[in-house]
Design an enzyme around this catalytic site. Structure first.
Site, PDB file in Angstrom:
ATOM      1  N   ARG A   1       0.859  -1.201   0.000  1.00 20.50           N
ATOM      2  CA  ARG A   1       0.000   0.000   0.000  1.00 20.50           C
ATOM      3  C   ARG A   1       0.892   1.248   0.000  1.00 20.50           C
ATOM      4  NH1 ARG A   1      -0.857   4.684   2.628  1.00 20.50           N
ATOM      5  NH2 ARG A   1      -0.702   3.660   4.666  1.00 20.50           N
ATOM      6  N   ASP A   2       1.543   1.540   1.116  1.00 17.45           N
ATOM      7  CA  ASP A   2       2.373   2.757   1.139  1.00 17.45           C
ATOM      8  C   ASP A   2       3.594   2.584   0.224  1.00 17.45           C
ATOM      9  OD1 ASP A   2       3.176   5.307   1.794  1.00 17.45           O
ATOM     10  OD2 ASP A   2       2.903   5.042   3.941  1.00 17.45           O
TER      11      ASP A   2
ATOM     12  N   TYR B   1      -6.408   4.599  11.287  1.00 19.58           N
ATOM     13  CA  TYR B   1      -5.269   5.500  11.157  1.00 19.58           C
ATOM     14  C   TYR B   1      -5.704   6.859  11.692  1.00 19.58           C
ATOM     15  CZ  TYR B   1      -2.233   2.974   7.796  1.00 19.58           C
ATOM     16  OH  TYR B   1      -1.360   2.113   7.183  1.00 19.58           O
TER      17      TYR B   1
ATOM     18  N   GLU C   1      -4.504   9.934  10.659  1.00 17.23           N
ATOM     19  CA  GLU C   1      -3.597  10.527   9.678  1.00 17.23           C
ATOM     20  C   GLU C   1      -3.087  11.890  10.161  1.00 17.23           C
ATOM     21  OE1 GLU C   1      -5.344  11.523   5.910  1.00 17.23           O
ATOM     22  OE2 GLU C   1      -3.402  11.648   4.921  1.00 17.23           O
TER      23      GLU C   1
ATOM     24  N   THR D   1       2.840  11.173   9.332  1.00 11.45           N
ATOM     25  CA  THR D   1       2.528  11.190   7.899  1.00 11.45           C
ATOM     26  C   THR D   1       3.549  11.963   7.076  1.00 11.45           C
ATOM     27  OG1 THR D   1       0.209  10.976   8.463  1.00 11.45           O
ATOM     28  CG2 THR D   1       0.679  11.800   6.249  1.00 11.45           C
TER      29      THR D   1
ATOM     30  N   HIS E   1       3.709   4.440  12.594  1.00 10.04           N
ATOM     31  CA  HIS E   1       3.955   4.421  11.144  1.00 10.04           C
ATOM     32  C   HIS E   1       4.882   5.591  10.830  1.00 10.04           C
ATOM     33  CE1 HIS E   1       2.249   3.964   6.887  1.00 10.04           C
ATOM     34  NE2 HIS E   1       2.800   5.160   6.824  1.00 10.04           N
TER      35      HIS E   1
ATOM     36  N   HIS F   1       7.732   7.907   8.603  1.00  9.84           N
ATOM     37  CA  HIS F   1       8.210   8.303   7.266  1.00  9.84           C
ATOM     38  C   HIS F   1       9.613   8.877   7.404  1.00  9.84           C
ATOM     39  CE1 HIS F   1       5.161   7.535   4.201  1.00  9.84           C
ATOM     40  NE2 HIS F   1       4.303   7.563   5.212  1.00  9.84           N
TER      41      HIS F   1
HETATM   42  C1  LIG Z   1      -1.549   8.324   4.778  1.00  9.74           C
HETATM   43  C2  LIG Z   1      -1.707   8.019   3.363  1.00  9.74           C
HETATM   44  O1  LIG Z   1      -0.761   7.719   2.684  1.00  9.74           O
HETATM   45  S1  LIG Z   1      -3.240   8.075   2.724  1.00  9.74           S
HETATM   46  C3  LIG Z   1      -3.202   7.248   1.225  1.00  9.74           C
HETATM   47  C4  LIG Z   1      -4.577   6.992   0.832  1.00  9.74           C
HETATM   48  N1  LIG Z   1      -4.592   6.262  -0.404  1.00  9.74           N
HETATM   49  C5  LIG Z   1      -4.720   6.874  -1.570  1.00  9.74           C
HETATM   50  O2  LIG Z   1      -4.825   8.092  -1.720  1.00  9.74           O
HETATM   51  C6  LIG Z   1      -4.739   5.910  -2.715  1.00  9.74           C
HETATM   52  C7  LIG Z   1      -4.704   6.556  -4.050  1.00  9.74           C
HETATM   53  N2  LIG Z   1      -5.825   7.466  -4.184  1.00  9.74           N
HETATM   54  C8  LIG Z   1      -6.776   7.343  -5.117  1.00  9.74           C
HETATM   55  O3  LIG Z   1      -6.806   6.412  -5.909  1.00  9.74           O
HETATM   56  C9  LIG Z   1      -7.806   8.407  -5.133  1.00  9.74           C
HETATM   57  O4  LIG Z   1      -7.298   9.566  -4.500  1.00  9.74           O
HETATM   58  C10 LIG Z   1      -9.143   7.968  -4.446  1.00  9.74           C
HETATM   59  C11 LIG Z   1      -9.768   6.837  -5.258  1.00  9.74           C
HETATM   60  C12 LIG Z   1      -8.915   7.483  -3.034  1.00  9.74           C
HETATM   61  C13 LIG Z   1     -10.102   9.131  -4.376  1.00  9.74           C
HETATM   62  O5  LIG Z   1     -10.143   9.711  -5.650  1.00  9.74           O
HETATM   63  P1  LIG Z   1     -11.035  11.000  -6.005  1.00  9.74           P
HETATM   64  O6  LIG Z   1     -12.426  10.691  -5.622  1.00  9.74           O
HETATM   65  O7  LIG Z   1     -10.732  11.318  -7.399  1.00  9.74           O
HETATM   66  O8  LIG Z   1     -10.565  12.131  -5.001  1.00  9.74           O
HETATM   67  P2  LIG Z   1      -9.208  12.970  -4.913  1.00  9.74           P
HETATM   68  O9  LIG Z   1      -8.064  12.050  -4.963  1.00  9.74           O
HETATM   69  O10 LIG Z   1      -9.182  14.103  -5.869  1.00  9.74           O
HETATM   70  O11 LIG Z   1      -9.359  13.732  -3.491  1.00  9.74           O
HETATM   71  C14 LIG Z   1      -9.505  13.080  -2.337  1.00  9.74           C
HETATM   72  C15 LIG Z   1     -10.923  13.237  -1.780  1.00  9.74           C
HETATM   73  O12 LIG Z   1     -10.923  12.385  -0.664  1.00  9.74           O
HETATM   74  C16 LIG Z   1     -11.273  13.130   0.508  1.00  9.74           C
HETATM   75  N3  LIG Z   1     -10.596  12.544   1.620  1.00  9.74           N
HETATM   76  C17 LIG Z   1      -9.330  12.745   2.055  1.00  9.74           C
HETATM   77  N4  LIG Z   1      -9.093  12.001   3.131  1.00  9.74           N
HETATM   78  C18 LIG Z   1     -10.219  11.302   3.379  1.00  9.74           C
HETATM   79  C19 LIG Z   1     -10.580  10.374   4.340  1.00  9.74           C
HETATM   80  N5  LIG Z   1      -9.743   9.996   5.299  1.00  9.74           N
HETATM   81  N6  LIG Z   1     -11.813   9.839   4.303  1.00  9.74           N
HETATM   82  C20 LIG Z   1     -12.685  10.234   3.350  1.00  9.74           C
HETATM   83  N7  LIG Z   1     -12.396  11.109   2.389  1.00  9.74           N
HETATM   84  C21 LIG Z   1     -11.169  11.637   2.419  1.00  9.74           C
HETATM   85  C22 LIG Z   1     -10.833  14.551   0.201  1.00  9.74           C
HETATM   86  O13 LIG Z   1     -11.503  15.471   1.034  1.00  9.74           O
HETATM   87  C23 LIG Z   1     -11.242  14.648  -1.269  1.00  9.74           C
HETATM   88  O14 LIG Z   1     -12.662  14.819  -1.306  1.00  9.74           O
HETATM   89  P3  LIG Z   1     -13.370  15.966  -2.211  1.00  9.74           P
HETATM   90  O15 LIG Z   1     -13.085  15.553  -3.622  1.00  9.74           O
HETATM   91  O16 LIG Z   1     -14.810  15.844  -1.845  1.00  9.74           O
HETATM   92  O17 LIG Z   1     -12.748  17.246  -1.811  1.00  9.74           O
END
Ligand SMILES: CC(=O)SCCNC(=O)CCNC(=O)[C@H](O)C(C)(C)COP(=O)(O)OP(=O)(O)OC[C@H]1O[C@@H](n2cnc3c(N)ncnc32)[C@H](O)[C@@H]1OP(=O)(O)O
Length: 511
Positions: free
Chosen positions: A14-15, A142, A144, A177, A205, A207
């Site tokens: 994942r990460d 998490y 975050e 983070t 966790h 970084h």
């Molecule tokens: C600590 C970490 O490393 S977190 C890593 C999390 N994993 C990822 O991001 C995996 C890769 N990400 C993706 O594939 C995409 O970002 C997805 C599928 C998760 C979401 O995609 P999209 O719907 O296109 O949204 P996008 O990436 O532009 O923005 C994130 C959205 O998630 C929301 N969001 C951020 N954190 C969270 C959370 N913890 N829970 C719910 N929603 C969240 C943001 O507010 C934003 O919402 P908005 O569009 O209503 O403003």
């Protein structure tokens, strides 16, 4: 602190996959999950984020189908979002039964990214937790950006924790983070968490933005945290996460901590990840780097010969590796003797002196001398047949023409008999090797080594006539060895390395 049991959650899938430029296809993810759980025996694996793509869904499903068959399903986890039913449904449909729910651990993230009040966010989280529990799923959360939360808004972190600790959340995962903490801060913040929530299981966790990931992980263990997140080779977003190999070694050697990790498999799994991720392991990376068990200085080899004086607890055999003694301008007789012993060769004092002088001379010219070069150097210096040349290339042509497949034709003498063969290939060297393989496999009915790595070093400076060094790693009859070729032409350098390899395997056939 006495032998704490530390749970390792590996998040390479994942990460680790959030390393810029890294992407695994489903069958690679399955293979890596199996290596992590079956070979390394990590306690838990986080294999994806929910919702990412159809490919991720397929990968998680493949992993979960396999894990269910092997009774390992409770150890597979997926990161999910606070998004009502969406992430829970996505994860549940893959067969996975553990959600790592990404909640906001700092007021800043809550207010500015989600644009929610703490109360609204807590309500949303509790509703996802309830829904996941209805589906019989285990929930870890998490927090975050917890590190900035503890710095800027601890009252928010505690408000969140107070609410969440009234549910049946299994683990609280505290991420730094943005990699902003130092070990003293980790100790301060982690102790506050442990003191306030003594019954909670905390994972840390880290970084590596300030190169402090491993130190911070250890500070967390010192402060009562029960679980750690790691990745293979420290893969991860930006500067990466804490590398499992280093964490394991320090936990064991400095803290007497107990983990479930089989450290003898760390090096092999690191190499697989190097290949699948395309992120090359630096030669000096602890435990898994190419050079970290190589003594260079003659004085060190001498000390090892006398009483292993230059060894520490990080014995290479622990990690499925072997100590090596480099050959070059810093070598003394002791290094050379160690290498000769490995090859089953013995020299008198005068011969040793001459061979040492030649190796130092080559080292002065910046040449890398490998153990496989040693028999040639000995032959050359002593003008007798320690390394008889049984295979010699008589003539060859390799060509490259625009719009046509590269071709190679070669004539080679093996044990006094000449053979000629041609082949096309994807490149000039590929064509050359294909022609050779025909001679060995078809004409002679012999095995031909597998090329497992091909590394080219071109000195910086932009000169087109600079010497190119090609080091090829071969695998033959359970042995891995390297040969080196040096030439102004890259193909020629590779061909020289290949002819050296042919002489080495000829020796194997002889013995
Ligand atoms: C600590 C970490 O490393 S977190 C890593 C999390 N994993 C990822 O991001 C995996 C890769 N990400 C993706 O594939 C995409 O970002 C997805 C599928 C998760 C979401 O995609 P999209 O719907 O296109 O949204 P996008 O990436 O532009 O923005 C994130 C959205 O998630 C929301 N969001 C951020 N954190 C969270 C959370 N913890 N829970 C719910 N929603 C969240 C943001 O507010 C934003 O919402 P908005 O569009 O209503 O403003």
């Amino acid at each position: 602190m006495k032998h704490p049991r530390i749970e390792i959650m590996d998040t390479t899938l994942r990460d680790g996959e959030q390393t810029s430029g890294v992407s695994f296809v489903p069958h690679e993810k399955l293979m890596i999950a199996r290596l992590l759980l079956e070979e390394l025996k990590v306690d838990r694996v986080e294999v994806a984020s929910a919702r990412v793509s159809k490919g991720e869904f397929d990968a998680v499903k493949m992993i979960c189908d396999w894990a269910a068959r092997c009774n390992l399903l409770p150890r597979v986890e997926v990161l999910g979002f606070v998004d009502g039913h969406t992430s829970v449904d996505w994860i549940h449909a893959t067969g996975c039964r553990v959600i790592n729910l990404l909640c906001k651990g700092s007021l800043k993230h809550c207010n500015y990214q989600l644009q929610k009040t703490p109360e609204e966010h807590i309500e949303d989280i509790l509703s996802v937790v309830d829904y996941a529990n209805e589906q019989d799923m285990v929930v870890n959360v998490y927090l975050e950006d917890w590190s900035n939360g503890m710095k800027d808004s601890p009252e928010y972190v505690f408000l969140l924790m107070d609410a969440l600790s009234r549910t049946n959340i299994r683990r609280y995962m505290l991420p730094d983070t943005l990699g902003v903490l130092n070990p003293l801060q980790v100790i301060e913040f982690m102790r506050k968490m442990v003191k306030r929530y003594p019954h909670a299981h905390f994972d840390f966790h880290a970084h590596n933005d300030y190169d402090l990931a491993v130190s911070n992980v250890l500070a967390a263990v010192l402060s009562g945290c029960k679980g750690l997140h790691t990745t293979i080779n420290g893969l991860g977003e930006r500067a990466g996460n804490a590398p499992l190999a280093s964490v394991q070694a320090i936990l064991k050697d400095h803290f007497n901590a107990i983990t479930n990790i089989d450290e003898s498999r760390l090096n092999d799994v690191s190499r697989v990840l190097e290949s699948y991720s395309g992120i090359v392991i630096p030669a000096n990376k602890p435990i898994v780097g190419e050079n970290v068990f190589t003594q260079v200085a003659g004085v060190h080899a001498d000390g090892d010969n006398k009483s292993n004086l230059y060894c520490n607890d990080l014995l290479p055999e622990r990690f499925g590796r072997k100590r090596e003694y480099a050959l070059g301008k810093n070598s003394g007789k002791a290094n050379i003797r160690k290498n000769l012993e490995d090859l089953g060769l013995q020299l008198d004092e005068e011969s040793m002196r001459k061979v040492t002088a030649r190796i130092i001379e080559l080292g002065d010219k910046k040449e890398l001398v490998t153990q496989e070069d040693l028999p040639y150097i000995v032959s050359d210096v002593l003008k007798h047949g320690v390394m008889e040349e049984r295979v010699s290339l008589k003539s060859y042509i390799v060509n490259l023409a625009y719009g046509l497949k590269p071709m190679a034709t070669l004539k080679i003498e093996i044990n006094g008999k000449e053979y000629e063969e041609s082949s096309s290939g994807d490149g000039q060297y590929d064509a050359f090797v294909r022609a050779l393989r025909k001679i060995y496999k078809v004409t002679l009915g012999r095995k031909f080594p597998m090329l497992t790595n091909y590394a080219v070093t071109i000195p910086p400076g932009g000169r087109t006539d600079a010497f190119v060094q090609t080091v090829i790693t071969w695998s033959f009859e359970d042995t891995i060895f390297r040969t080196r070729g040096l030439d102004a032409d890259q193909t020629e350098a590779a061909i020289k390395a290949t002819v050296k390899m042919l002489n080495i395997i000829e020796d194997e056939y002889e013995s």
